[in-house]
Motif scaffolding. Structure first.
Motif, PDB file in Angstrom:
ATOM      1  N   GLU A  63       0.855  -1.195   0.000  1.00  0.00           N
ATOM      2  CA  GLU A  63       0.000   0.000   0.000  1.00  0.00           C
ATOM      3  C   GLU A  63       0.882   1.232   0.000  1.00  0.00           C
ATOM      4  OE1 GLU A  63      -3.507  -1.957   2.827  1.00  0.00           O
ATOM      5  OE2 GLU A  63      -1.763  -0.967   3.714  1.00  0.00           O
ATOM      6  N   LEU A  64       0.491   2.241  -0.817  1.00  0.00           N
ATOM      7  CA  LEU A  64       1.254   3.487  -0.864  1.00  0.00           C
ATOM      8  C   LEU A  64       1.263   4.159   0.499  1.00  0.00           C
ATOM      9  CD1 LEU A  64       0.162   5.055  -4.272  1.00  0.00           C
ATOM     10  CD2 LEU A  64       2.434   4.198  -3.689  1.00  0.00           C
ATOM     11  N   LEU A  65       2.399   4.706   0.863  1.00  0.00           N
ATOM     12  CA  LEU A  65       2.531   5.397   2.140  1.00  0.00           C
ATOM     13  C   LEU A  65       1.999   6.824   2.015  1.00  0.00           C
ATOM     14  CD1 LEU A  65       6.100   4.117   3.079  1.00  0.00           C
ATOM     15  CD2 LEU A  65       3.910   3.361   4.033  1.00  0.00           C
ATOM     16  N   PRO A  66       1.680   7.470   3.133  1.00  0.00           N
ATOM     17  CA  PRO A  66       1.152   8.841   3.089  1.00  0.00           C
ATOM     18  C   PRO A  66       2.098   9.798   2.368  1.00  0.00           C
ATOM     19  CG  PRO A  66       0.859   7.893   5.273  1.00  0.00           C
ATOM     20  CD  PRO A  66       1.703   6.919   4.502  1.00  0.00           C
ATOM     21  N   GLY A  67       1.536  10.660   1.547  1.00  0.00           N
ATOM     22  CA  GLY A  67       2.321  11.660   0.837  1.00  0.00           C
ATOM     23  C   GLY A  67       2.906  11.185  -0.485  1.00  0.00           C
ATOM     24  N   ILE A  68       2.731   9.910  -0.796  1.00  0.00           N
ATOM     25  CA  ILE A  68       3.281   9.342  -2.040  1.00  0.00           C
ATOM     26  C   ILE A  68       2.154   9.193  -3.064  1.00  0.00           C
ATOM     27  CG2 ILE A  68       4.502   7.413  -3.104  1.00  0.00           C
ATOM     28  CD1 ILE A  68       6.219   8.754  -1.039  1.00  0.00           C
ATOM     29  N   ARG A  69       2.381   9.697  -4.261  1.00  0.00           N
ATOM     30  CA  ARG A  69       1.429   9.504  -5.353  1.00  0.00           C
ATOM     31  C   ARG A  69       2.162   8.875  -6.528  1.00  0.00           C
ATOM     32  NH1 ARG A  69      -0.984  13.262  -9.479  1.00  0.00           N
ATOM     33  NH2 ARG A  69       0.286  14.930  -8.568  1.00  0.00           N
ATOM     34  N   VAL A  70       1.620   7.769  -7.037  1.00  0.00           N
ATOM     35  CA  VAL A  70       2.225   7.059  -8.169  1.00  0.00           C
ATOM     36  C   VAL A  70       1.147   6.790  -9.207  1.00  0.00           C
ATOM     37  CG1 VAL A  70       3.441   4.990  -8.927  1.00  0.00           C
ATOM     38  CG2 VAL A  70       3.923   5.940  -6.663  1.00  0.00           C
ATOM     39  N   ILE A  71       1.437   7.104 -10.461  1.00  0.00           N
ATOM     40  CA  ILE A  71       0.511   6.728 -11.547  1.00  0.00           C
ATOM     41  C   ILE A  71       1.284   5.969 -12.614  1.00  0.00           C
ATOM     42  CG2 ILE A  71      -1.005   8.708 -11.128  1.00  0.00           C
ATOM     43  CD1 ILE A  71       0.092   9.936 -13.714  1.00  0.00           C
ATOM     44  N   ASP A  72       0.587   5.114 -13.298  1.00  0.00           N
ATOM     45  CA  ASP A  72       1.157   4.274 -14.347  1.00  0.00           C
ATOM     46  C   ASP A  72       1.383   5.110 -15.607  1.00  0.00           C
ATOM     47  OD1 ASP A  72       1.738   2.272 -16.184  1.00  0.00           O
ATOM     48  OD2 ASP A  72       0.200   0.909 -15.426  1.00  0.00           O
ATOM     49  N   ASN A  73       2.567   4.951 -16.235  1.00  0.00           N
ATOM     50  CA  ASN A  73       2.806   5.612 -17.519  1.00  0.00           C
ATOM     51  C   ASN A  73       1.964   5.000 -18.638  1.00  0.00           C
ATOM     52  OD1 ASN A  73       6.127   6.442 -16.707  1.00  0.00           O
ATOM     53  ND2 ASN A  73       4.663   7.894 -17.543  1.00  0.00           N
ATOM     54  N   GLY A  74       1.406   3.811 -18.394  1.00  0.00           N
ATOM     55  CA  GLY A  74       0.554   3.178 -19.391  1.00  0.00           C
ATOM     56  C   GLY A  74       1.338   2.428 -20.446  1.00  0.00           C
TER      57      GLY A  74
END
Length: 769
Positions: A361-372
């Motif tokens: 699970e992503l930790l607080p303050g981290i945002r990750v999105i897939d490049n696709g």
């Protein structure tokens, strides 16, 4: 079995039954993932094995701990002696095991019928080997593909293959053995999530073999040998480039940043788990807004003395980390950010930042999105990462070149910020050493397919009753493929030279190696892109079918010209490095440098640009090392001198160094190319010279001449402008290129066979027997 009493004394009857199976599995000194799985799962179902026996088998089926050589030799001798007593249908591994255990091939009382079936299943799963093959287990399988073409060769294919494999032949052979295991079977996986999961599992299997940690210290489970890691990375290029890049991101970039930028506390904390892939990590340097401009990165790492923590923050959307490999699978990242301590910016440093917990699970303050989906490499999980006031302990700063003391003060062993920055980046140059080698593996695979296809594909005939002509016999087809083959060998020798410089570097050489790495990476990967395209076209419509590999090769290598540094940017760095050396030479040597330069110009005019030399069309002269090297050296020297004059003139006219550089940018790229071509030819000439007295000497001379003369032909207009060649000599060079292509045509298939790519990795139906 009285001749082998030690067998009975050393092992239980159950273990003795298993010895032939263990010998067969370990015969190539590699236990592949399928063999591990088979031994462990099937052996668990054998009721005659005691718990102690099963523990022993578990130990012997650990791929990272091969049996000792004396034990393995004992297995071999025992099996071979027992094999002589087996006849007819009894010649199989199960019967041989019973012979070792009971002195006959009948089923003993302690072996149930069900156990006997399990033994036979185990043997079949290990490849249906039998005792008739024992004496040949250590001999490589001889390929029969295009045997008639290979037989035309005037050199030893194995001798040439040994030269190409170099000091790391054993590691490359082990890697190829593993890649031919059924667990690594290549298949088209259209859904990116499924493709990524497959590549991740492949990486884990390689890690289980100890391959992920090869460059790490022994204390962290490795061998401390970057050359071994590079050999594995290069060989993976014959299989799946997504696997090669995923492997490089995990163990080379993430692990390498911890190794090279961190200190012992970081090594102890992260490297062992990284090498086993218990801890997946990524390398978060590139940002959307700054790309190749690492010094201008916007992510910040601000030290908070009140909490003794670093606060990692992305100040705007464009400051997000872009195209980060392993971003979707990673639990941690080495994040490159501007380090701010007590209000002062100390430049870019790397910090280990946790991304996810153990539940992924992503930790607080981290945002990750897939490049696709991408043009290629869809087995690699690229993503974008942002940080919103993420706090990490001060100890997470990778502090080899800059640390924050317990008192909250920044210190560094390198006072000059600019020098510190380039020293830090220099430790990561290994990526530029390795990436072009995997690209060249893809080039070799493309050429192997295209040349083998051209040797068997027939089209058009001189008359209605005559056989059609193999397309490789057409001079136009030879012109398309054989200069590429010669350049492949030359580029390999150039990359070998770079790797040697890097692996055996001494203090003070790093800046020169960085220049060489930037240039060789660019030159080799541009060549990969062009060569694979030409090979695809040379195979016509068949080359356009995905099953014949070119679609994947083209798509997956295209990005090689961009990552680890955009090639055009890197070549500008090469030119700047050459100009710096040129300028420094004048500062250090003063008038002597001027006299030396004038002497070179006089000598060149006398020996190379006099009326006789520029018109000399003799074949021996054109094929000589002396002429070829002189031509390459002249081009580099003239471009360097003329570029320096142009820059000086623009600066004298009041332009800034930056403006002058922009005006002369294309000139700089030409200089960088000339420099790398000269290094490549010199490396090739050295390899040729060292092969004197061997069967491969003459073929290497022809390859060197074809590479050199084809390159001069490409630059013919420039040489004509400089009065280095007369028109008649330029025509003679073109004729020599044609002639060399014809001479190499009978050797072409053998030359690609020397690459040593197994049939299961070639995997192209158009060239399968």
């Amino acid at each position: 079995m009285s001749r082998n009493p030690q067998v009975k004394l050393s092992f239980s009857p159950g273990i003795r039954v298993m010895i032939p199976l263990l010998y067969a599995a370990w015969s190539d000194r590699v236990l592949t993932p399928s063999e591990v799985k088979t031994l462990q799962e099937e052996a668990a179902q054998l009721n005659f094995l005691t718990d102690k026996d099963k523990a022993q088998l578990l130990q012997w089926s650990n791929p990272r701990r091969p049996p000792a050589r004396d034990l393995f030799k004992f297995w071999e001798i025992s099996c071979q002696e027992a094999a002589t007593q087996l006849q007819g249908d009894a010649q199989n591994l199960a019967s041989l095991g019973l012979m070792l255990a009971e002195e006959n091939t009948t089923r003993p009382d302690w072996l149930s019928e069900q156990d006997e079936k399990h033994l036979q299943q185990l043997e079949q799963s290990l490849g249906q080997l039998n005792v008739a093959t024992f004496r040949n287990l250590f001999l490589p399988e001889t390929s029969v593909v295009h045997q008639e073409e290979t037989d035309k060769a005037t050199f030893s294919v194995s001798e040439l293959a040994a030269l190409l494999d170099g000091d790391f032949a054993a590691t490359k052979a082990k890697t190829l053995t593993i890649l031919q295991d059924p667990e690594f079977q290549l298949r088209h996986i259209p859904v990116k999530e499924d493709h990524r999961e497959q590549v991740l599992q492949w990486c884990k299997l390689l890690a289980n073999q100890g391959m992920g940690a090869l460059s790490y210290p022994e204390a962290q489970g490795g061998k401390g040998d970057m050359g071994l890691y590079a050999a594995v990375f290069e060989t993976l290029g014959y299989h799946s480039l997504s696997l090669s890049i995923k492997f490089g991101v995990q163990f080379g970039l993430w692990g390498g940043s911890v190794l090279n930028l961190g200190t012992e506390k970081h090594h102890t904390k992260y490297l062992r788990a990284t090498g086993t892939l218990e801890l997946a990590g990524c390398f978060a340097m590139t940002e959307t807004g700054h790309g190749s401009n690492v010094r201008g990165l916007e992510t910040t790492a601000t030290y908070d003395s009140a909490t003794d923590e670093l606060i990692i923050h992305s100040p705007r959307e464009e400051a997000g980390k872009e195209y980060i490999g392993n971003a979707l699978h990673s639990r941690a990242a080495s994040v490159f950010a501007q380090l701010i301590v007590n209000g002062e910016n100390h430049g870019v440093h790397a910090i280990v930042v946790p991304l996810r917990n153990e539940q992924h699970e992503l930790l607080p303050g981290i945002r990750v999105i897939d490049n696709g989906y991408k043009l290629g490499l869809n087995g690699v999980d690229n993503g974008r990462i942002w940080f919103d006031q993420v706090c990490v302990p001060r100890e997470n700063l990778l502090d080899r070149f800059g640390k924050i003391t317990d008192e909250g003060q920044y210190t560094s062993p390198i006072e000059n910020p600019s020098r510190r920055f380039f020293t830090m980046l220099g430790t990561l140059v290994g990526g530029r050493v390795c990436v072009p080698r995997a690209g060249l593996s893809a080039t070799k695979k493309a050429l192997a397919i295209a040349i083998r296809y051209a040797a068997q594909r027939r089209q058009f005939a001189p008359s209605a009753m005559a056989a059609e002509t193999p397309i490789l016999d057409y001079p136009s087809h030879q012109r398309r493929l054989l200069p590429l083959l010669a350049k492949t060998y030359a580029v390999q020798f150039g990359l070998d030279h770079l790797a040697g410089r890097y692996l055996h570097r001494e203090e003070g050489e790093m800046r020169e190696i960085e220049t060489l790495a930037a240039g060789m990476k660019s030159y080799a990967t541009w060549f990969t892109t062009a060569a694979i395209q030409e090979c695809r076209e040379a195979c016509g419509g068949k080359g356009y079918l995905a099953e014949n590999q070119f679609a994947a090769l083209k798509a997956d290598t295209d990005i090689f010209t961009t990552f680890e540094g955009d090639n055009t940017v890197l070549m500008q760095l090469v030119a700047k490095g050459l100009l710096t050396d040129y300028k420094q030479s004048f500062h250090e040597d003063g008038n002597m440098a001027i006299l030396r330069m004038l002497g070179q110009r006089v000598n060149t005019a006398f020996s190379e640009t006099n009326p006789f030399a520029i018109r000399n069309t003799d074949g021996g002269h054109l094929r000589s090392t002396e002429f070829q090297l002189a031509a390459f050296q002249f081009r580099e020297r003239r471009l360097l001198f003329s570029l320096a004059q142009r820059l000086r003139g623009h600066i004298k006219d009041g332009k800034s160094a930056y403006e002058a550089g922009l005006i002369c940018q294309t000139h700089m790229l030409a200089l960088a190319e000339a420099f790398i071509e000269r290094v490549t030819l010199e490396s090739t000439a050295k390899a040729v010279s060292e092969a004197k007295g061997t069967s491969i000497y003459n073929i290497l001379r022809k390859l060197r001449s074809l590479y050199a003369l084809h390159t001069i032909e490409k630059h013919a207009a420039w040489y004509l402008e400089q009065d280095y060649l007369a028109g008649t000599k330029s025509k003679a060079i073109r004729k020599q290129v044609d002639q060399l292509c014809g001479e190499l045509r009978p050797e072409a298939v053998a030359l690609v066979e020397a690459f040593g790519i197994p049939e299961s990795l070639i995997a192209a139906p158009i060239v399968m027997d």
